[in-house]
Design an enzyme around this catalytic site. Structure first.
Site, PDB file in Angstrom:
ATOM      1  N   THR A 117      43.700  31.343  29.015  1.00 56.67           N
ATOM      2  CA  THR A 117      44.029  30.181  29.866  1.00 56.67           C
ATOM      3  C   THR A 117      43.381  28.622  29.172  1.00 56.67           C
ATOM      4  O   THR A 117      42.264  28.722  28.916  1.00 56.67           O
ATOM      5  CB  THR A 117      43.905  30.481  31.345  1.00 56.67           C
ATOM      6  OG1 THR A 117      43.785  29.093  32.143  1.00 56.67           O
ATOM      7  CG2 THR A 117      42.069  30.777  31.414  1.00 56.67           C
ATOM      8  N   TYR A 141      37.457  32.082  37.491  1.00 55.42           N
ATOM      9  CA  TYR A 141      38.484  32.604  36.782  1.00 55.42           C
ATOM     10  C   TYR A 141      38.530  32.281  35.417  1.00 55.42           C
ATOM     11  O   TYR A 141      38.691  32.894  34.390  1.00 55.42           O
ATOM     12  CB  TYR A 141      39.859  32.114  37.443  1.00 55.42           C
ATOM     13  CG  TYR A 141      41.184  32.166  36.591  1.00 55.42           C
ATOM     14  CD1 TYR A 141      41.613  33.601  36.511  1.00 55.42           C
ATOM     15  CD2 TYR A 141      41.644  31.360  35.995  1.00 55.42           C
ATOM     16  CE1 TYR A 141      42.794  33.772  35.690  1.00 55.42           C
ATOM     17  CE2 TYR A 141      42.876  31.544  35.268  1.00 55.42           C
ATOM     18  CZ  TYR A 141      43.207  32.682  35.058  1.00 55.42           C
ATOM     19  OH  TYR A 141      44.607  32.862  34.344  1.00 55.42           O
TER      20      TYR A 141
END
Ligand code: UFG
Length: 325
Positions: A117, A141
């Site tokens: 990501t 995350y």
């Protein structure tokens, strides 16, 4: 048939990856806990239900299909929840991946494409973002994804794992044939939330801050169609090996502000969108836009959808489909 194990294959991006794999002549084998994934999204190959942490179950599935490679998308992905419950994220995203790589190693599977990501960059100094931008994730995350990249790099040295991490920008849109699309519970992403407003399911969309240092004051993101993302996974899988870079951005290279996305949904749907301006959301960088040059060089990949309108159009048609899924 050449099988590929797709963890998270019942999820939003994973199901589009399975479709792309099938179109390229592979058999996608979905391995999914179905905690967030949907059985209805598995259409292009078998579904094997299991947890990443369950090494015996993973071994069983690896022995059954003898996959040529793994595309690993299964992860928890709520940024806000990762801040309030970081251990859940490190346990599943990092611990789960270690369990998966152990099973791959036991079963002689060497090819590994990882769903990473742009959250690994945190608040980048330079935009558009190139892969050499130092990673400084600002939430657990993003940190969990960066840790996995490190684990994979070390496993490449130790065990000869051939790997590539694809750092996605903002996945959006849906299968143009409306068979699969974005369906999160709870939904936190901008485009599906605005679509809910257009459908009358939600009263308004709240803009998280309009005082950023951007032309209209709202945050800018690089929205990439999920089919374009999926195509890049197949290309990465087919090119794994010594000369493929291990970290590749996947974005269009073009940014849209929150207000521009709202305008686009209004134009596509012809429905009014009631807007409220709220406070900034913690951890939101003002601008996240990729430099997609490396993906073009390394994968021969370029986003087919660059304008936001056609991306929103596929999402809108998916959300208005007649099927009950
Ligand atoms: N936004 C709003 N209102 C909302 C929802 C979102 O204004 O109700 C704004 C956000 O502040 C952001 C933009 O719309 O500026 C996009 O927000 P999303 O939540 O749709 O997506 P994010 O950019 O926060 O998140 C995406 C991925 C994450 C990934 C992150 C990297 O979904 O998995 O990019 O920063 F971690």
């Amino acid at each position: 048939m050449r099988s590929i194990l797709v963890t998270g294959g019942a999820g939003y991006i994973g199901s589009h990856v399975c479709k792309a794999l099938a179109q390229a002549g592979f058999q996608p084998v979905t391995y999914d806990s179905l905690i967030y994934g949907h059985e209805w999204a598995v259409n292009w190959g078998p579904l094997e239900v299991g947890e990443l942490s369950d090494g015996d179950r993973l071994d069983q599935v690896m022995r059954k299909y003898g996959p040529e490679g793994i595309i690993h998308l299964a992860a928890f992905a709520y940024v806000g929840e990762s801040v309030s419950n970081p251990l859940k994220y490190y346990k599943n995203n990092v611990g789960g991946t270690i369990s998966l790589v152990e099973s791959a190693h036991r079963n002689g599977v060497k090819k590994f494409v990882f769903s990473s990501t742009c959250a690994t960059y945190g608040v980048p100094k330079n935009v558009p973002i190139v892969e050499s931008e130092p990673p400084h994730p600002v939430n657990p995350y993003g940190a969990s994804k960066l840790m996995v990249e490190r684990v994979l790099a070390d496993c490449a040295v130790a065990y000869g794992l051939e790997w590539c991490a694809l750092r996605y920008f903002n996945a959006a849109g849906a299968d143009p044939a409306c068979r699969i699309g974005e369906s999160h519970d709870p939904e936190t992403h901008l485009i599906p939330l605005i679509i809910d407003v257009a459908k009358g399911v939600r009263p308004h969309i709240t803009i998280f801050g309009n005082d950023y240092d951007t032309p209209d004051g709202t945050c800018i993101r690089d929205y990439i169609h999920v089919d374009d993302l999926a195509d890049a996974h197949v290309r990465a899988l087919e090119r794994l090996g010594s000369s493929l870079p291990t970290i590749i951005n996947l974005g269009t290279g073009r940014g849209y502000s929150v207000l521009e996305v709202i305008d686009s949904v209004q134009a596509v749907t012809n429905n009014p969108i009631l807007v409220e301006v709220g406070a900034r959301r913690a951890g939101d960088p003002a601008r996240l836009v990729s430099d997609p040059s490396l993906a073009l060089d390394a994968l021969g990949w370029k986003a087919q959808y660059v304008e936001i309108g056609p991306i929103v159009d596929t999402a809108w048609r998916w959300h208005c489909r007649e099927s009950p899924a």
